[in-house]
Each structure stands twice: as C-alpha cells, then as structure tokens.
Write an enzyme that holds these catalytic residues in place. Sequence first.
Site, PDB file in Angstrom:
ATOM      1  N   TYR A 142     -70.076  -9.043  24.423  1.00 28.90           N
ATOM      2  CA  TYR A 142     -71.012  -8.087  25.025  1.00 28.90           C
ATOM      3  C   TYR A 142     -72.401  -8.708  25.191  1.00 28.90           C
ATOM      4  O   TYR A 142     -73.231  -8.172  25.919  1.00 28.90           O
ATOM      5  CB  TYR A 142     -71.114  -6.796  24.186  1.00 28.90           C
ATOM      6  N   LYS A 191     -58.320 -12.388  16.581  1.00 23.63           N
ATOM      7  CA  LYS A 191     -57.229 -12.853  17.446  1.00 23.63           C
ATOM      8  C   LYS A 191     -57.162 -14.370  17.266  1.00 23.63           C
ATOM      9  O   LYS A 191     -57.279 -15.154  18.207  1.00 23.63           O
ATOM     10  CB  LYS A 191     -57.521 -12.437  18.899  1.00 23.63           C
ATOM     11  N   ASP A 223     -53.927  -7.111  18.117  1.00 23.68           N
ATOM     12  CA  ASP A 223     -52.845  -6.366  18.773  1.00 23.68           C
ATOM     13  C   ASP A 223     -52.000  -5.632  17.731  1.00 23.68           C
ATOM     14  O   ASP A 223     -51.630  -4.465  17.894  1.00 23.68           O
ATOM     15  CB  ASP A 223     -51.992  -7.273  19.687  1.00 23.68           C
ATOM     16  N   ASP A 247     -65.273  -1.888  19.309  1.00 27.62           N
ATOM     17  CA  ASP A 247     -65.510  -0.855  20.316  1.00 27.62           C
ATOM     18  C   ASP A 247     -64.184  -0.155  20.639  1.00 27.62           C
ATOM     19  O   ASP A 247     -64.084   1.073  20.636  1.00 27.62           O
ATOM     20  CB  ASP A 247     -66.103  -1.522  21.572  1.00 27.62           C
ATOM     21  N   ASP A 251     -62.571   3.786  19.034  1.00 28.65           N
ATOM     22  CA  ASP A 251     -62.119   4.925  19.852  1.00 28.65           C
ATOM     23  C   ASP A 251     -60.685   5.303  19.478  1.00 28.65           C
ATOM     24  O   ASP A 251     -60.344   6.479  19.395  1.00 28.65           O
ATOM     25  CB  ASP A 251     -62.160   4.577  21.354  1.00 28.65           C
TER      26      ASP A 251
HETATM   27  C1  IPM Z   1     -69.967   2.497  22.058  1.00 33.86           C
HETATM   28  C2  IPM Z   1     -70.029   2.536  23.556  1.00 33.86           C
HETATM   29  C3  IPM Z   1     -70.956   1.440  24.029  1.00 33.86           C
HETATM   30  C4  IPM Z   1     -70.430   0.117  23.536  1.00 33.86           C
HETATM   31  C5  IPM Z   1     -71.169   1.381  25.544  1.00 33.86           C
HETATM   32  C6  IPM Z   1     -71.583   2.700  26.126  1.00 33.86           C
HETATM   33  C7  IPM Z   1     -72.143   0.290  25.923  1.00 33.86           C
HETATM   34  O1  IPM Z   1     -68.759   2.422  24.088  1.00 33.86           O
HETATM   35  O2  IPM Z   1     -71.015   2.632  21.411  1.00 33.86           O
HETATM   36  O3  IPM Z   1     -68.869   2.329  21.521  1.00 33.86           O
HETATM   37  O4  IPM Z   1     -69.593  -0.485  24.166  1.00 33.86           O
HETATM   38  O5  IPM Z   1     -70.848  -0.311  22.478  1.00 33.86           O
HETATM   39 MG    MG Z   2     -67.229   2.548  22.660  1.00 34.96          MG
END
Ligand code: IPM
Ligand code: MG
Length: 357
Positions: A142, A191, A223, A247, A251
């Site tokens: 990133y 990985k 994975d 990231d 989620d």
């Molecule tokens: C998070 C979000 C951010 C990230 C985005 C919106 C830049 O997905 O905080 O997880 O990737 O870190």
């Molecule tokens: Mg995110």
Amino acid sequence: MDLNIALLKGDGIGPEIVDSTVAVLEKIGKKFGHRFTFTPYLAGGCAIDATGEPLPQETVDGCKASDSVLLGAVGGPKWDTLPGHLRPERALLGMRSALGLYTNIRPAKLYSALKAECLLREDIVAKGVDLVMIRELTGGIYFGERGRRQGAMGEEAYDTECYSEKEVERIARVAFETAKKRSKKVTSIDKANVLESSRLWREVMHRVAAEYPEIECTDMLVDNAAMQLIKNPSQFDVVVTSNMFGDILSDESSQITGSIGLLPSASLGDSKCGMYEPIHGSAPDIAGQNKSNPIATVLSGAMMLRYSFDLEEEARAIEAAVDNVLNAGWRTADILGTSTAAPLSCTEMTEKILEQI
Ligand code: IPM
Ligand code: MG
C-alpha cells in the site's frame, strides 16, 4: 483529564457514526470527570469538495496537535473516478503515514447475543471467536513504489511489496506484547512459499519470537489462513500480518462475528496519539438515512480511551454498555439476522447505549 480529540467525520455514514461516538464520549466524560474537546477537520471526499485535496495540511497539523483522532469513514462513488493520488482513500493512508501509525489493532469477537448472526455452522460457533488481528499499517504494497509503464505486452501497472527488518520487528513486538496479556499465542501470516518479502517477514518473526519463549508462535500461509478463519476460527488468538493481508483478513474475520458494523480499530505508533476508526467504510448505499450501526465507531472510542488515554475503566464502561444493549436484543439493520422486528436507527441505537452508561 482534559483531552483534545480531532474528528475526521469523512463521508457517507461517517458523520452520523462519529456524532454517536461523540455523544457517548461526552456521557463518559460527565460520568468520570473528564473534559473532551472535539475539533472537526476535513478528510476524504468532503475535503476534496471543499479544498481540492483529500488530506489538507491543516487536517494533518490539527490531528498532530491533538491528543487523539477519531475517524468515521472516507470515500464514495462521487470520487471513484479521480486519479489515485486524489482519491479520498489517500486521506486515510496519508494520516497513517503522517502520524507514523504502523500498528493497526483489529479485535474480532463473537458476542454471545449475536451467535445467530454468525454465518458459520453451529458447532464452530459454539467454540467462540475472540481474536485480535494486528495489521502492519504503514508499509508493504500500500506504500511501495507504484506506477505505469510500457512493457513487452503494452501498457502495464505495478505495485511493490517491500518490508524492512525494522518494520517487521516493531510490529512483531506489538504482537508478542499483546499475546503476553492474552492467551500467549501468536499466528504470523505470510506467503513465504512465494514472496521474498514474506521470507524476511518470517525470519524476523522467528528472531523476535526467540525473545518470548513463553509465547507459542506459529507461521501460517495466507491462503491457508483465509480457509482456517472459516473452518476453525477459535484456533486464533493474536494474529499478526502485513498491510494487505491484514486488510483482507480483517474483513473476513468481521463476517465471522456477525457484522462489519461491529468491529472497531486502533491505529498506533510510538506516541500516545492514535487514530481510531471502525473497520468498515462509508457505506454510500445507506448514507444520510440514519440506518447505520454506530457500534464499531463507539467501540473505537473505547479503544481510544484505553490506548491513548489509559482510561481502562472508562473504556470498559463503553464496552459493557454495548454488551448490555446487544444482550437486551436491540438491533440495527445489519445485525437483524432473520428477525422480523423493526431495526433501530443509528440515533436510536446511540440512545440505547447512552442509557447504559
Ligand atoms: C481499511 C480500509 C482502507 C485500507 C482503505 C479504505 C484505504 O479498507 O481500513 O481496512 O485499505 O486500509
Ligand atoms: Mg479494509
């Protein structure tokens, strides 16, 4: 205590969830005798509209001068076609980098009141989920070199994953120190069977692990980790991983706990000034409708009290209020599951939490 909190309400549902959290913090301040002063700054799409840039210098300076930062969410379809360096998300990455917030702590816990919301099989749910994901936040792909160029097959684009020993070492220490206070187990996700950056990650993890003989450290390929989080999430306690893997996997872990609307996060560096935000985004589909779940942001406020201000009792008061509200059966739309009851609005949920403080 007298504390200055910078507010980055951002876009979409950002303003309503930050307003909820401000109300909760004010109630805590009144109850425990602290004075919180809130100063709003522009970040994300709203900053682009007002100033032409996602992260104005005034915002960075204001946040640096404050004791801590509370962020709602940034982004939305209106700004999706802007070039990368002008997108609202730059505000987030820019803030993390400007404040040196290399650690992102994302706890994911399955509330017993919400077991029915968990998408997994009953016997897996019965074992519970209570993990902390520690995501490296200012390195990796990133932040690596990126660009476009002409290649053998025409136009191509590239992003670079790069980690230094120092970056891995400091996030490893955060993970091991966190594990000391929990069940003394760290899973490091990489990985390493493919990526050189992951092989360095693994080497450094092992080196730091040797300093913590009381902690069991396991490597897991990303994975496999994606699969194990669904198959057997109760095996995880402290998970440490790179920026991109964290990231994605955070989620995923949110869905095990019922809703992404529940998960808070803390972004920390070497100073006490951190940035606190829900792990979810700006939810443009429900923006401005008072339908959002404020819990992830309210719990981020609790993390702020704990990590930036050392106000443990106050943090627990917020967490207990959320527990009580969920146990009493109050639900916003995202955690309604199969119930046909009318969901609470964001402001109604906030009222319920305030009543418990
Ligand atoms: C998070 C979000 C951010 C990230 C985005 C919106 C830049 O997905 O905080 O997880 O990737 O870190
Ligand atoms: Mg995110």
